[in-house]
Design an enzyme around this catalytic site. Sequence first.
Site, PDB file in Angstrom:
ATOM      1  N   SER A  64       0.861  -1.314   0.043  1.00 33.07           N
ATOM      2  CA  SER A  64      -0.209   0.005  -0.015  1.00 33.07           C
ATOM      3  C   SER A  64       0.869   1.228   0.005  1.00 33.07           C
ATOM      4  CB  SER A  64      -1.092   0.019   1.111  1.00 33.07           C
ATOM      5  OG  SER A  64      -1.857  -1.052   1.249  1.00 33.07           O
TER       6      SER A  64
HETATM    7  N1  SAH Z   1      -0.892  -4.501   4.118  1.00 31.51           N
HETATM    8  C1  SAH Z   1      -0.445  -5.092   2.892  1.00 31.51           C
HETATM    9  C2  SAH Z   1      -1.117  -4.647   1.501  1.00 31.51           C
HETATM   10  C3  SAH Z   1      -1.068  -5.732   0.966  1.00 31.51           C
HETATM   11  S1  SAH Z   1      -2.112  -5.734  -0.688  1.00 31.51           S
HETATM   12  C4  SAH Z   1       1.045  -4.156   2.900  1.00 31.51           C
HETATM   13  O1  SAH Z   1       1.503  -3.437   3.405  1.00 31.51           O
HETATM   14  O2  SAH Z   1       1.955  -4.669   1.829  1.00 31.51           O
HETATM   15  C5  SAH Z   1      -3.741  -6.824   0.083  1.00 31.51           C
HETATM   16  C6  SAH Z   1      -3.339  -8.114   0.616  1.00 31.51           C
HETATM   17  O3  SAH Z   1      -4.579  -8.747   1.018  1.00 31.51           O
HETATM   18  C7  SAH Z   1      -2.774  -9.061  -0.615  1.00 31.51           C
HETATM   19  O4  SAH Z   1      -1.464  -9.642  -0.124  1.00 31.51           O
HETATM   20  C8  SAH Z   1      -3.973 -10.080  -0.730  1.00 31.51           C
HETATM   21  O5  SAH Z   1      -3.035 -11.356  -1.018  1.00 31.51           O
HETATM   22  C9  SAH Z   1      -4.464 -10.277   0.530  1.00 31.51           C
HETATM   23  N2  SAH Z   1      -5.847 -10.633   0.539  1.00 31.51           N
HETATM   24  C10 SAH Z   1      -6.745 -10.319  -0.274  1.00 31.51           C
HETATM   25  N3  SAH Z   1      -8.065 -11.101   0.155  1.00 31.51           N
HETATM   26  C11 SAH Z   1      -7.540 -11.856   1.312  1.00 31.51           C
HETATM   27  C12 SAH Z   1      -8.728 -12.653   2.132  1.00 31.51           C
HETATM   28  N4  SAH Z   1      -9.717 -12.879   2.062  1.00 31.51           N
HETATM   29  N5  SAH Z   1      -7.823 -13.093   3.524  1.00 31.51           N
HETATM   30  C13 SAH Z   1      -6.577 -12.558   3.718  1.00 31.51           C
HETATM   31  N6  SAH Z   1      -6.034 -11.790   2.862  1.00 31.51           N
HETATM   32  C14 SAH Z   1      -6.301 -11.507   1.582  1.00 31.51           C
END
Ligand code: SAH
Length: 213
Positions: A64
């Site tokens: 993000s």
């Molecule tokens: N907080 C992260 C942002 C990652 S983007 C950072 O600081 O880098 C969002 C993430 O949510 C992705 O890695 C994706 O695989 C995960 N995601 C999507 N759907 C999900 C679910 N149902 N349960 C857990 N994680 C999920």
Amino acid sequence: MKDLPRHIGLRNLLADLLVEKGIENENVLQAIRKVPRHLFMESSFEQRAYLDNAFPIGAGQTISQPYTVAYQSELLGVTEGQKVLEIGTGSGYQAAVLCAMGVKVYSIERQKELFDHSSALLRSLGYSIIQKYGDGYKGMPAFAPFDGIVVTAGAPLIPKALMAQLKVGGRLIIPVGVDSQIMTVVTRVSEKKFTKSEKGAFKFVPMLKEKER
Ligand code: SAH
């Protein structure tokens, strides 16, 4: 890759930019100054790690934007020693920022590759975080209730299971929407009563159901 004085300088500039963009919480800003974001990204993006942008982290996901991480961390309204559950560990950066704020962090990721990578990285950097490989829609009932829950993927709806895992007084910060999302704050005001307030529009990768790709 190492954390060098020039990285620290760039982080201080990034924190100054976030202040200009409206971030006020000193604990959040201190964490942004501390966490080496470049180590959470592929080395080819190192030069751009302290720009206020999202970047690819593999498996079709993104780390993000720093403003979004800071804004969601601020909206949680948590203090040192409180418990926060994160949905979507991804690179591990948001989890590390919360940990640097003195929060006890629990985080769920549904993609094995990202779960494995972030677990190893967070451990090697000395962040102590309880991680789970699984479906974020279910939360972590074994460790509930939480003072705050932060969802870092765009959710089509507000999962009831997550609301149920909030302490009274706790907040769920969740971007709701399909193509773009409205940052939504759900506060548990009593055992049975929740209030909802809507913040600005954001763009997140989608929160997927267990078997969706
Ligand atoms: N907080 C992260 C942002 C990652 S983007 C950072 O600081 O880098 C969002 C993430 O949510 C992705 O890695 C994706 O695989 C995960 N995601 C999507 N759907 C999900 C679910 N149902 N349960 C857990 N994680 C999920």
